[in-house]
Design a protein around this motif. Structure first.
Motif, mmCIF file in Angstrom:
data_model
loop_
_atom_site.group_PDB
_atom_site.id
_atom_site.type_symbol
_atom_site.label_atom_id
_atom_site.label_comp_id
_atom_site.label_asym_id
_atom_site.label_seq_id
_atom_site.Cartn_x
_atom_site.Cartn_y
_atom_site.Cartn_z
ATOM 1 N N GLU A 94 0.824 -1.208 0.000
ATOM 2 C CA GLU A 94 0.000 0.000 0.000
ATOM 3 C C GLU A 94 0.861 1.262 0.000
ATOM 4 O OE1 GLU A 94 -3.895 -1.861 2.336
ATOM 5 O OE2 GLU A 94 -2.264 -0.910 3.456
ATOM 6 N N ARG A 97 2.033 1.691 -3.502
ATOM 7 C CA ARG A 97 0.944 1.969 -4.439
ATOM 8 C C ARG A 97 0.358 3.378 -4.258
ATOM 9 N NH1 ARG A 97 -1.964 -1.780 -7.012
ATOM 10 N NH2 ARG A 97 -1.300 -3.400 -5.542
ATOM 11 N N GLU A 101 -1.588 5.790 -7.063
ATOM 12 C CA GLU A 101 -3.037 5.987 -7.022
ATOM 13 C C GLU A 101 -3.377 7.472 -7.002
ATOM 14 O OE1 GLU A 101 -4.299 3.806 -3.596
ATOM 15 O OE2 GLU A 101 -4.793 2.003 -4.767
ATOM 16 N N PRO A 106 -3.226 3.839 -13.976
ATOM 17 C CA PRO A 106 -4.088 2.654 -14.070
ATOM 18 C C PRO A 106 -3.573 1.501 -13.208
ATOM 19 C CG PRO A 106 -3.679 3.574 -16.245
ATOM 20 C CD PRO A 106 -2.786 4.314 -15.299
ATOM 21 N N LYS A 107 -4.514 0.702 -12.692
ATOM 22 C CA LYS A 107 -4.161 -0.372 -11.767
ATOM 23 C C LYS A 107 -3.208 -1.394 -12.399
ATOM 24 C CE LYS A 107 -8.182 -0.149 -8.711
ATOM 25 N NZ LYS A 107 -7.357 0.331 -7.581
ATOM 26 N N GLN A 110 0.162 0.012 -12.129
ATOM 27 C CA GLN A 110 0.589 -0.026 -10.731
ATOM 28 C C GLN A 110 1.126 -1.413 -10.377
ATOM 29 O OE1 GLN A 110 -2.359 1.347 -7.920
ATOM 30 N NE2 GLN A 110 -3.130 2.918 -9.330
ATOM 31 N N LYS A 111 0.366 -2.430 -10.762
ATOM 32 C CA LYS A 111 0.748 -3.815 -10.440
ATOM 33 C C LYS A 111 2.086 -4.166 -11.083
ATOM 34 C CE LYS A 111 -1.181 -8.518 -10.569
ATOM 35 N NZ LYS A 111 -0.078 -9.211 -11.276
#
Length: 366
Positions: A94, A97, A101, A106-107, A110-111
């Motif tokens: 977190e 991330r 965020e 975009p997720k 991020q991943k």
């Protein structure tokens, strides 16, 4: 990647001028260290590069872009702090991330960024832990990971290893150097530890009282310091200084000083001291490793000196000794099997090709 250019940068707090016309340039991908004693202005300079402090006058450019008035979030930089600055209620994942965020990344991206950076820093097994469950070294890796996922133009480090114990500090220093080799980002690293600066940086800016005293490659700063401040600050133990005078002996220039009631005369070699004049007052600078016990078969130009051995300190790989030369204490570094004994009057060989001479009044290299 991007270069960093700082031109005639000044910073004042009221009537107190903290930075006095800083000129520095970091080439794209270069690792620059800012080093100096507490209060020299290095952390203020870093804060100004980051946009956390305003500019009184002068310019800061990242690449070709003037950033004096650009908000920190828009400078495309990432900063690693001494205190780690991790959110204690968030997991490692977190923490890494959160910044992405906030910027609306975009997720999926991020991943991918978290997986790439966690593998690079070998913190994949820590992703579900919170900062309170991590060691100091692990927290520092997470702080670096949070910076790396941003893929910024510029990395800024503010004394990131100061809170770690000695062994971990050495280990993390190695990791930071490996990391820079892998990612190749332009990096500015603030430290008061000159060993960190020497081992990490491609170039070092030695600062004192708001000014850059010397900006050069580590080897040049160590072997050719421009003044006594740089010579004394860089190196551990620091350079020895003996008040001396330029004289002539047998038609050749020598460094002369009083030692135990007699005048010691050591030969001046090389062309770098060609402008010296007889009678000139100088500070004779010699680093601890440029002493050795005199054997009589030295294959380099040496000066010979006698000194009383006051203290001997074995450290394993080397032995340090404190000796008395006239009314001055000097420190010398020896191999363990070639070290003097306490109380001995040692005959020392001085490597005169490696010495430095400074003007006694200006303290500048001559």
């Amino acid at each position: 990647m991007a270069s960093l250019t700082i031109s005639d940068l000044h910073k004042s707090f009221g009537s107190v001028e903290v930075l006095k016309g800083i000129d520095l340039e970091a080439q794209s991908g270069e690792f620059i260290a800012l080093v100096g004693p507490s209060g020299c202005g290095k952390s203020t300079l870093l804060a100004m590069i980051a946009g956390l402090e305003s500019v009184t006058s002068g310019e800061i450019r990242i690449g070709d872009r003037l950033v004096n008035s650009v908000a920190p979030k828009d400078r495309d930089i990432a900063m690693v702090f001494q205190s780690y600055a991790l959110y204690p209620t968030m997991t490692v994942e977190e923490n890494m991330r959160f910044g992405m965020e906030s910027r609306g990344i975009p997720k999926a991206e991020q991943k991918e960024a978290i997986e790439r950076v966690s593998a690079l820093l070998q913190i994949g097994a820590l992703m579900r832990r919170k900062p309170g469950q991590l060691s100091g070294g692990q927290r520092q890796r997470v702080a670096m990971g949070r910076a790396l996922v941003r893929d910024p133009l510029l990395f800024l480090f503010d004394e990131p290893l100061s809170n770690l114990d000695a062994k971990l500090r050495v280990d993390m220093r190695t990791e930071i150097k490996k990391l820079h080799h892998r990612v190749g980002k332009t990096t500015v690293y603030v430290t008061h530890d000159q060993i960190e600066a020497m081992t990490l940086a491609s170039r070092i800016a030695v600062m004192d009282r708001g000014e850059v005293q010397q900006f050069d490659e580590p080897e040049t700063i160590y072997n050719r310091p421009v003044n006594m401040f740089v010579a004394g600050f860089m190196g551990s133990p620091s350079m020895n200084f003996l008040p001396s005078e330029i004289a002539v002996d047998a038609g050749k220039p020598v460094v002369a000083f009083t030692n135990n009631g007699e005048t010691a005369k050591l030969p001046i070699v090389g062309d770098q001291h060609a402008d010296l004049r007889p009678g000139q007052k100088v500070m004779f600078g010699v680093r601890p490793e440029h002493f050795a016990l005199h054997r009589g078969d030295e294959d380099r130009v040496v000066g010979e000196l006698s000194a009383e051995v006051e203290v001997v300190e074995p450290t394993g790989a080397e032995t340090m000794a404190t000796l008395r030369v006239g009314d001055q204490e000097v420190t010398a570094r020896f191999q363990p099997d070639a070290a003097p004994r306490e109380g001995q009057i040692a005959r020392l060989a001085v490597d005169m090709a490696k010495i430095s001479l400074f003007d006694a009044e200006t303290e500048q290299l001559v």
